[in-house]
Design a protein around this motif. Structure first.
Motif, PDB file in Angstrom:
ATOM      1  N   VAL A 143       0.844  -1.201   0.000  1.00 53.67           N
ATOM      2  CA  VAL A 143       0.000   0.000   0.000  1.00 53.67           C
ATOM      3  C   VAL A 143       0.876   1.246   0.000  1.00 53.67           C
ATOM      4  O   VAL A 143       1.903   1.300   0.669  1.00 53.67           O
ATOM      5  CB  VAL A 143      -0.923  -0.009   1.247  1.00 53.67           C
ATOM      6  N   GLU A 144       0.420   2.241  -0.759  1.00 50.68           N
ATOM      7  CA  GLU A 144       1.057   3.565  -0.749  1.00 50.68           C
ATOM      8  C   GLU A 144      -0.033   4.612  -0.597  1.00 50.68           C
ATOM      9  O   GLU A 144      -1.179   4.378  -0.955  1.00 50.68           O
ATOM     10  CB  GLU A 144       1.909   3.775  -1.995  1.00 50.68           C
ATOM     11  N   THR A 145       0.347   5.774  -0.023  1.00 51.16           N
ATOM     12  CA  THR A 145      -0.646   6.813   0.271  1.00 51.16           C
ATOM     13  C   THR A 145      -0.244   8.192  -0.239  1.00 51.16           C
ATOM     14  O   THR A 145      -0.757   9.197   0.230  1.00 51.16           O
ATOM     15  CB  THR A 145      -0.894   6.889   1.798  1.00 51.16           C
ATOM     16  N   SER A 146       0.637   8.261  -1.228  1.00 49.62           N
ATOM     17  CA  SER A 146       1.148   9.554  -1.693  1.00 49.62           C
ATOM     18  C   SER A 146       0.064  10.451  -2.280  1.00 49.62           C
ATOM     19  O   SER A 146       0.220  11.664  -2.309  1.00 49.62           O
ATOM     20  CB  SER A 146       2.265   9.353  -2.723  1.00 49.62           C
ATOM     21  N   THR A 147      -1.037   9.870  -2.746  1.00 50.80           N
ATOM     22  CA  THR A 147      -2.120  10.667  -3.335  1.00 50.80           C
ATOM     23  C   THR A 147      -3.156  11.089  -2.293  1.00 50.80           C
ATOM     24  O   THR A 147      -4.134  11.737  -2.629  1.00 50.80           O
ATOM     25  CB  THR A 147      -2.844   9.866  -4.436  1.00 50.80           C
ATOM     26  N   GLY A 148      -2.927  10.687  -1.019  1.00 50.80           N
ATOM     27  CA  GLY A 148      -3.892  10.988   0.030  1.00 50.80           C
ATOM     28  C   GLY A 148      -4.916   9.880   0.202  1.00 50.80           C
ATOM     29  O   GLY A 148      -5.701   9.905   1.145  1.00 50.80           O
TER      30      GLY A 148
ATOM     31  N   GLU B  56       4.092  -1.788   3.466  1.00 51.96           N
ATOM     32  CA  GLU B  56       4.109  -0.353   3.181  1.00 51.96           C
ATOM     33  C   GLU B  56       5.104  -0.126   2.052  1.00 51.96           C
ATOM     34  O   GLU B  56       6.259  -0.559   2.130  1.00 51.96           O
ATOM     35  CB  GLU B  56       4.540   0.428   4.419  1.00 51.96           C
ATOM     36  N   ALA B  57       4.661   0.540   0.997  1.00 53.20           N
ATOM     37  CA  ALA B  57       5.527   0.806  -0.151  1.00 53.20           C
ATOM     38  C   ALA B  57       6.664   1.734   0.254  1.00 53.20           C
ATOM     39  O   ALA B  57       6.448   2.726   0.958  1.00 53.20           O
ATOM     40  CB  ALA B  57       4.726   1.415  -1.294  1.00 53.20           C
ATOM     41  N   THR B  58       7.877   1.402  -0.199  1.00 46.94           N
ATOM     42  CA  THR B  58       9.043   2.241   0.101  1.00 46.94           C
ATOM     43  C   THR B  58       9.730   2.751  -1.162  1.00 46.94           C
ATOM     44  O   THR B  58      10.636   3.575  -1.076  1.00 46.94           O
ATOM     45  CB  THR B  58      10.076   1.452   0.949  1.00 46.94           C
ATOM     46  N   GLY B  59       9.316   2.262  -2.340  1.00 46.64           N
ATOM     47  CA  GLY B  59       9.937   2.725  -3.571  1.00 46.64           C
ATOM     48  C   GLY B  59       9.518   1.889  -4.756  1.00 46.64           C
ATOM     49  O   GLY B  59       8.659   1.013  -4.662  1.00 46.64           O
ATOM     50  N   GLY B  60      10.128   2.182  -5.894  1.00 43.08           N
ATOM     51  CA  GLY B  60       9.839   1.449  -7.112  1.00 43.08           C
ATOM     52  C   GLY B  60       8.808   2.138  -7.973  1.00 43.08           C
ATOM     53  O   GLY B  60       8.296   3.202  -7.635  1.00 43.08           O
ATOM     54  N   ALA B  61       8.550   1.528  -9.106  1.00 43.80           N
ATOM     55  CA  ALA B  61       7.542   2.020 -10.052  1.00 43.80           C
ATOM     56  C   ALA B  61       6.693   0.831 -10.487  1.00 43.80           C
ATOM     57  O   ALA B  61       7.227  -0.242 -10.768  1.00 43.80           O
ATOM     58  CB  ALA B  61       8.212   2.666 -11.259  1.00 43.80           C
TER      59      ALA B  61
ATOM     60  N   PRO C 119      -7.387   1.768  -5.598  1.00 45.13           N
ATOM     61  CA  PRO C 119      -7.765   2.243  -4.268  1.00 45.13           C
ATOM     62  C   PRO C 119      -8.161   1.052  -3.382  1.00 45.13           C
ATOM     63  O   PRO C 119      -8.870   0.142  -3.826  1.00 45.13           O
ATOM     64  CB  PRO C 119      -8.961   3.156  -4.536  1.00 45.13           C
ATOM     65  N   VAL C 120      -7.674   1.058  -2.150  1.00 41.19           N
ATOM     66  CA  VAL C 120      -7.961  -0.048  -1.227  1.00 41.19           C
ATOM     67  C   VAL C 120      -9.467  -0.245  -1.088  1.00 41.19           C
ATOM     68  O   VAL C 120      -9.935  -1.385  -0.970  1.00 41.19           O
ATOM     69  CB  VAL C 120      -7.272   0.208   0.133  1.00 41.19           C
TER      70      VAL C 120
ATOM     71  N   LEU D  11      -5.458  -1.369   8.286  1.00 43.00           N
ATOM     72  CA  LEU D  11      -5.160   0.036   7.960  1.00 43.00           C
ATOM     73  C   LEU D  11      -6.030   0.981   8.786  1.00 43.00           C
ATOM     74  O   LEU D  11      -5.542   2.020   9.266  1.00 43.00           O
ATOM     75  CB  LEU D  11      -5.347   0.303   6.474  1.00 43.00           C
ATOM     76  N   ALA D  12      -7.304   0.637   8.959  1.00 41.27           N
ATOM     77  CA  ALA D  12      -8.224   1.486   9.724  1.00 41.27           C
ATOM     78  C   ALA D  12      -7.826   1.555  11.199  1.00 41.27           C
ATOM     79  O   ALA D  12      -8.056   2.577  11.862  1.00 41.27           O
ATOM     80  CB  ALA D  12      -9.656   0.977   9.586  1.00 41.27           C
TER      81      ALA D  12
END
Length: 187
Positions: free
Chosen positions: A54-59, A136-141, A159-160, A183-184
């Motif tokens: 999971v990544e949350t960079s977009t909010g 938790e995502a730490t990098g990559g594409a 989206p989750v 996550l919640a």
């Protein structure tokens, strides 16, 4: 013979089959841990691991999923996973498999559960256990270019909140619900 004991017709998949026609179960067999096997050959135990990164960079929390083609040529979205290699722990294998199949590196932040199912291949009856973790995502594409088996044909951020609609298999949707709950809870 009960409906759960029937083997799928070659080339056809029943709801709940895994990629490649394997039959996934939501819980261990009610027959003492062994499914009926009338095909001769031997029974093999396999262990795999994977998870939801999971990544949350977009909010908004998004998970990296992969898509594979089933035997009928239809695209099925599923969680990245694969066999343990050498002396890997399930957690180490999950991190490696997620990175190989999605292009995303991550760290394990929690356990999500185990999926257990039986299938037949090459004259063997295989009992497969797949351990799933929240990463938790730490990098990559996002990409399938690193998939050494070239089984994944597409990878995408989802989206989750939409995993339940996107994932092809009910037992993986159960794993997605566990991720949403973890996550919640801030875990």
């Amino acid at each position: 013979m009960s409906p759960g004991d029937r083997r799928p017709t070659p080339g056809r998949r029943r709801h709940g089959d895994a990629p490649g026609g394997e039959r996934q179960q939501d819980r261990p067999s009610d027959r003492g841990g062994r499914a009926p096997w009338r095909g001769g050959g031997r029974t093999v135990e396999e262990v795999s691991a994977g998870g939801i990164v999971v990544e949350t960079s977009t909010g908004e929390a998004r998970a990296a999923l992969i898509a594979r083609l089933n035997r009928a040529g239809r695209l099925e979205w599923c969680l990245p996973k694969g066999h343990l290699e050498g002396s890997e722990t399930p957690q180490e294998a999950a991190v490696r498999e997620v990175a190989e199949e999605t292009g995303i590196t991550g760290v394990v932040v929690g356990e999500l559960g185990t999926i257990d199912y039986w299938f037949s291949a090459e004259g063997r009856r295989i009992h497969k256990t797949v351990h799933h973790y929240l990463l938790e995502a730490t990098g990559g594409a996002i990409s399938v270019e690193g998939d050494p088996d070239a089984e994944a044909v597409e990878a995408a951020w989802v989206p989750v909140t939409q995993l339940g609609q996107k994932l092809a298999f009910s037992n993986e949707r159960r794993i997605a619900r566990a991720a949403t709950e973890l996550l919640a809870s801030g875990g």
